[in-house]
Design a protein around this motif. Structure first.
Motif, short mmCIF file in Angstrom:
data_model
loop_
_atom_site.label_atom_id
_atom_site.label_comp_id
_atom_site.label_asym_id
_atom_site.label_seq_id
_atom_site.Cartn_x
_atom_site.Cartn_y
_atom_site.Cartn_z
N THR A 134 0.90 -1.79 0.06
CA THR A 134 0.48 0.06 -0.44
C THR A 134 1.03 1.29 0.04
O THR A 134 1.60 1.12 0.54
N GLN A 147 -10.10 6.03 -3.71
CA GLN A 147 -9.82 8.33 -2.85
C GLN A 147 -10.13 7.38 -1.61
O GLN A 147 -11.00 7.03 -1.45
N HIS A 148 -9.65 7.84 -0.13
CA HIS A 148 -9.79 8.03 0.97
C HIS A 148 -11.05 8.84 1.60
O HIS A 148 -10.88 10.25 0.72
N ILE A 171 -5.22 2.77 -7.42
CA ILE A 171 -5.56 3.16 -6.38
C ILE A 171 -7.21 4.05 -6.12
O ILE A 171 -7.66 3.24 -7.32
N VAL A 177 -0.22 5.46 0.54
CA VAL A 177 -0.45 6.78 0.87
C VAL A 177 -0.42 7.33 0.07
O VAL A 177 1.01 7.95 0.99
N THR A 205 -1.13 11.91 0.48
CA THR A 205 -1.99 12.46 1.15
C THR A 205 -1.33 14.52 0.64
O THR A 205 -0.20 14.95 0.50
N ASP A 264 -6.94 11.22 0.80
CA ASP A 264 -5.85 10.47 0.36
C ASP A 264 -6.22 8.95 -0.66
O ASP A 264 -6.94 9.13 -0.53
N ALA A 306 5.08 9.58 0.16
CA ALA A 306 4.06 8.59 0.06
C ALA A 306 4.91 7.79 1.03
O ALA A 306 5.72 7.57 1.74
N GLU A 307 3.94 7.26 2.12
CA GLU A 307 3.31 6.05 3.43
C GLU A 307 3.50 4.86 2.05
O GLU A 307 2.67 4.45 2.02
N VAL A 350 -5.16 6.15 -1.92
CA VAL A 350 -4.62 5.07 -1.33
C VAL A 350 -3.87 4.29 -2.48
O VAL A 350 -5.17 3.83 -3.40
#
Length: 104
Positions: free
Chosen positions: A7, A44-45, A42, A9, A11, A49, A86-87, A51
């Motif tokens: 994953t 959208q959260h 991808i 993420v 922002t 964000d 990005a995480e 994801v």
């Protein structure tokens, strides 16, 4: 070989969601043709964000992807568009139950 799920993420900086999506689109299309890429999508959260969910046939193929031109181009295109780097998280599937529904 064991599949690996990732994953990432992203922002976006306030007001830069569309610019982030514009940066991601060509990378997604390029990566989806890479050897070992089983999933690269991808979503959208609700918090805004983006994801990315990835599935690779092996860690070795994922590592090659991470060193490749699509990732380099994406990183360059995202400069100034994200609140923070990005995480990225690598996950190892734990199959449970139905072999189709129990893993990505």
């Amino acid at each position: 070989m064991s599949a690996v799920v990732v994953t990432a993420v992203f922002t976006p900086v306030q007001g830069q969601l569309e610019a982030v999506l514009d940066a991601l689109r060509p990378a997604i299309e390029a990566v989806q043709t890479e050897s070992g890429c089983e999933l690269y999508a991808i979503h959208q959260h609700p918090n805004g964000d983006i994801v990315m969910i990835e599935k690779w046939s092996s860690v070795e193929q994922l590592d090659r992807h991470g060193e490749g031109p699509a990732v380099a181009a994406l990183n360059a295109a995202l400069v100034g568009l994200l609140e923070s780097p990005a995480e990225v998280t690598r996950l190892i599937p734990i199959p449970v139950g139905d072999p189709i529904r129990g893993t990505l």
